[in-house]
Enzyme design. Structure first.
Site, short mmCIF file in Angstrom:
data_model
loop_
_atom_site.label_atom_id
_atom_site.label_comp_id
_atom_site.label_asym_id
_atom_site.label_seq_id
_atom_site.Cartn_x
_atom_site.Cartn_y
_atom_site.Cartn_z
N ALA A 20 -19.27 -49.52 -0.13
CA ALA A 20 -18.04 -50.33 -1.23
C ALA A 20 -17.63 -48.67 -1.71
CB ALA A 20 -19.27 -51.44 -1.79
N GLY A 21 -17.82 -47.91 -0.90
CA GLY A 21 -17.40 -46.86 -1.22
C GLY A 21 -15.48 -46.20 -1.19
N SER A 22 -14.90 -45.67 -0.72
CA SER A 22 -13.52 -45.59 -0.95
C SER A 22 -12.69 -46.46 -0.05
CB SER A 22 -13.40 -44.14 -0.93
OG SER A 22 -13.94 -43.48 -1.52
N ASN B 28 -14.11 -40.42 10.42
CA ASN B 28 -12.98 -39.39 10.48
C ASN B 28 -13.82 -38.17 11.06
OD1 ASN B 28 -10.90 -37.94 10.00
ND2 ASN B 28 -11.56 -36.80 8.49
N LYS C 157 -6.39 -35.47 15.35
CA LYS C 157 -7.15 -35.20 13.60
C LYS C 157 -8.21 -34.68 13.35
CE LYS C 157 -6.77 -37.13 9.41
NZ LYS C 157 -8.14 -38.13 8.87
N ASN D 19 -8.79 -31.34 10.52
CA ASN D 19 -9.55 -30.94 10.30
C ASN D 19 -10.31 -29.75 10.37
OD1 ASN D 19 -9.84 -34.74 9.42
ND2 ASN D 19 -8.38 -33.45 8.91
N ASN E 105 -9.97 -27.78 6.78
CA ASN E 105 -10.65 -28.17 6.31
C ASN E 105 -11.69 -26.48 6.07
OD1 ASN E 105 -9.37 -30.36 5.83
ND2 ASN E 105 -11.05 -31.84 6.39
P1 NAD Z 1 -17.48 -43.21 0.74
O1 NAD Z 1 -18.59 -42.33 0.74
O2 NAD Z 1 -16.59 -42.89 -0.70
O3 NAD Z 1 -17.86 -44.59 1.22
C1 NAD Z 1 -18.77 -44.51 1.47
C2 NAD Z 1 -19.90 -45.91 1.19
O4 NAD Z 1 -20.82 -46.16 2.01
C3 NAD Z 1 -20.70 -45.22 0.51
O5 NAD Z 1 -20.62 -46.55 -1.04
C4 NAD Z 1 -22.45 -45.58 0.95
O6 NAD Z 1 -23.21 -45.72 -0.98
C5 NAD Z 1 -22.02 -46.60 1.43
N1 NAD Z 1 -23.33 -46.62 2.70
C6 NAD Z 1 -23.62 -45.64 2.99
N2 NAD Z 1 -25.13 -46.17 4.14
C7 NAD Z 1 -24.48 -47.55 3.73
C8 NAD Z 1 -25.56 -48.35 3.83
N3 NAD Z 1 -26.56 -48.63 4.70
N4 NAD Z 1 -25.52 -49.69 3.68
C9 NAD Z 1 -24.12 -50.12 2.82
N5 NAD Z 1 -22.98 -48.93 2.08
C10 NAD Z 1 -23.48 -47.54 2.78
O7 NAD Z 1 -16.64 -42.29 1.99
P2 NAD Z 1 -14.62 -43.56 1.96
O8 NAD Z 1 -14.83 -41.40 1.25
O9 NAD Z 1 -15.19 -44.15 1.75
O10 NAD Z 1 -14.70 -42.67 3.42
C11 NAD Z 1 -15.71 -43.00 4.72
C12 NAD Z 1 -15.04 -43.04 5.86
O11 NAD Z 1 -13.71 -42.53 5.65
C13 NAD Z 1 -15.50 -41.04 6.26
O12 NAD Z 1 -15.85 -41.03 7.88
C14 NAD Z 1 -14.18 -40.19 5.97
O13 NAD Z 1 -14.03 -39.31 6.33
C15 NAD Z 1 -13.06 -41.52 6.01
N6 NAD Z 1 -12.00 -41.25 6.29
C16 NAD Z 1 -11.57 -41.51 4.39
C17 NAD Z 1 -10.43 -41.16 4.05
C18 NAD Z 1 -10.33 -41.39 2.10
O14 NAD Z 1 -9.45 -41.10 1.69
N7 NAD Z 1 -11.48 -41.24 1.15
C19 NAD Z 1 -9.50 -41.25 4.48
C20 NAD Z 1 -9.37 -41.32 5.68
C21 NAD Z 1 -10.61 -41.73 6.47
O1 KPL Z 2 -6.98 -35.11 6.92
C1 KPL Z 2 -7.28 -33.92 5.29
C2 KPL Z 2 -8.45 -33.73 4.96
O2 KPL Z 2 -8.14 -33.25 3.86
O3 KPL Z 2 -9.53 -34.35 5.11
C3 KPL Z 2 -5.99 -32.49 5.48
C4 KPL Z 2 -5.49 -33.05 4.26
C5 KPL Z 2 -5.25 -33.55 7.01
C6 KPL Z 2 -7.06 -31.83 5.96
O4 KPL Z 2 -6.68 -30.91 6.67
#
Ligand code: NAD
Ligand code: KPL
Length: 306
Positions: free
Chosen positions: A10-12, A106, A185, A189, A193
């Site tokens: 339940a993260g982002s 990701n 991607k 990255n 990054n």
């Molecule tokens: P986040 O850290 O906000 O959320 C992850 C959640 O998973 C956390 O709340 C954590 O407590 C929970 N979690 C971990 N292990 C768990 C378990 N065993 N049981 C239940 N919950 C558990 O991460 P995010 O930003 O949502 O990113 C998730 C993936 O999506 C990553 O790989 C990230 O790179 C990718 N991503 C994120 C975004 C973004 O804007 N946030 C965009 C593109 C890709």
């Molecule tokens: O995906 C990205 C990130 O910040 O993880 C961008 C904006 C493309 C930079 O690599």
């Protein structure tokens, strides 16, 4: 009959998906880490709040932990790459024989690790350019509209779950080339990054590191070709420059992780690229050097390097 979506994490992104699926009247369950988190969630009203601009809307979403007995037919894995395999393993016995598992992680590496843990499930890989972050517990800000590509490397047939995604207003496309998307991607990255972390700058700051970016892109493009991903290598440098310009004012996700003292997904990004280069005997000296500088930097901040 409507299939329930179980959302692991339940993260982002997990909260963003939970709110939009619920808004479309679909059945959703959040799977939280443990009973303590579940208690906190229920005490706060069992709602996920989605914030867009200055509008905040709360959506009631049921939650449970992995120990719940409800069968899981459709699972959205929204953990970080380094948590995904273990988190899914905890649920493996609840997955139905034809379960569908969407992997939002990701980078590369975690998807295969998860797929190996649940060989009977249909694993759908996703690559998303949406942006979201938690303002506080259970309150997610939809910070950047984007696009999500989904695909299944072993079965090109589009799954029925796409109808729910469409109904939820999530911009998406089913693609037979999801690996190309994920590799592209990953390369993007890797080019952006780590350098933003090492130069302590916004993405736009890399315009002053043009030579380093160009050298890395050339190496990454060769690596993509060695790994059988020539389409992902096409015009990589131009796209990296385009993204740097378009996101000049932003801090990269890895920069933000480091700034907040959070573990990064380095092993699934530049770490994965370096390991692939070694496996394919593809020379990538700048990438290897970047990885060494990055791990040294992370260690100096007391952060994990795996
Ligand atoms: P986040 O850290 O906000 O959320 C992850 C959640 O998973 C956390 O709340 C954590 O407590 C929970 N979690 C971990 N292990 C768990 C378990 N065993 N049981 C239940 N919950 C558990 O991460 P995010 O930003 O949502 O990113 C998730 C993936 O999506 C990553 O790989 C990230 O790179 C990718 N991503 C994120 C975004 C973004 O804007 N946030 C965009 C593109 C890709
Ligand atoms: O995906 C990205 C990130 O910040 O993880 C961008 C904006 C493309 C930079 O690599």
């Amino acid at each position: 009959m409507a299939v329930t979506w179980h959302i692991l994490g339940a993260g982002s992104l997990g909260s963003l998906w939970a709110a939009r699926l619920t808004r479309a009247d679909l059945s959703v369950r959040l799977i939280l880490r443990d009973e303590a988190r579940l208690d906190v969630y229920q005490a706060a009203g069992s709602c996920v709040t989605l914030i867009e601009g200055d509008v905040a809307q709360a959506y009631p979403v049921e939650a449970q932990t992995a120990t719940h007995r409800e069968p899981v037919e459709r699972l959205l894995v929204a953990c970080k790459a380094y948590d995904a395999e273990q988190a899914v393993a905890q649920l493996a016995s609840r997955l139905t024989p034809y379960a569908e598992v969407i992997l939002l992680q990701n980078g590369l590496g975690s998807q295969d690790a998860v797929a190996a843990r649940v060989p009977h499930a249909r694993c759908i890989f996703a690559s998303s350019t949406e942006g979201a972050f938690m303002e506080s517990d259970w309150r997610v800000r939809f910070a950047g509209h984007g696009f999500t590509w989904l695909g299944d490397v072993s079965n090109p047939a589009a799954p029925a779950l796409l109808q729910d995604i469409r109904a939820s207003g999530i911009a998406h496309e089913w693609t037979p080339d999801i690996l190309t998307r994920l590799w592209r991607k990953l390369a993007l990255n890797c080019a952006v990054n780590p350098l933003t972390v090492l130069h302590a700058c916004r993405n736009g700051g890399l315009l002053e590191q043009g030579c380093e970016v160009m050298t890395l892109c050339a190496e990454l493009a060769k690596l993509l070709e060695c790994c059988g991903q020539p389409a992902a290598a096409q015009g990589l440098h131009d796209e990296v420059l385009r993204v740097i310009h378009a996101t000049a004012a932003n801090y990269s996700s890895m920069y933000q992780d480091v700034a907040h003292g959070r573990r990064t997904e380095i092993s699934y990004l530049s770490g994965y690229a370096c390991a692939a280069a070694a496996r394919h005997h593809c020379p990538a000296p700048h990438l290897q050097q970047l990885q060494t500088r990055l791990t040294t930097h992370l260690a100096s901040k007391g952060l994990r390097t795996d």
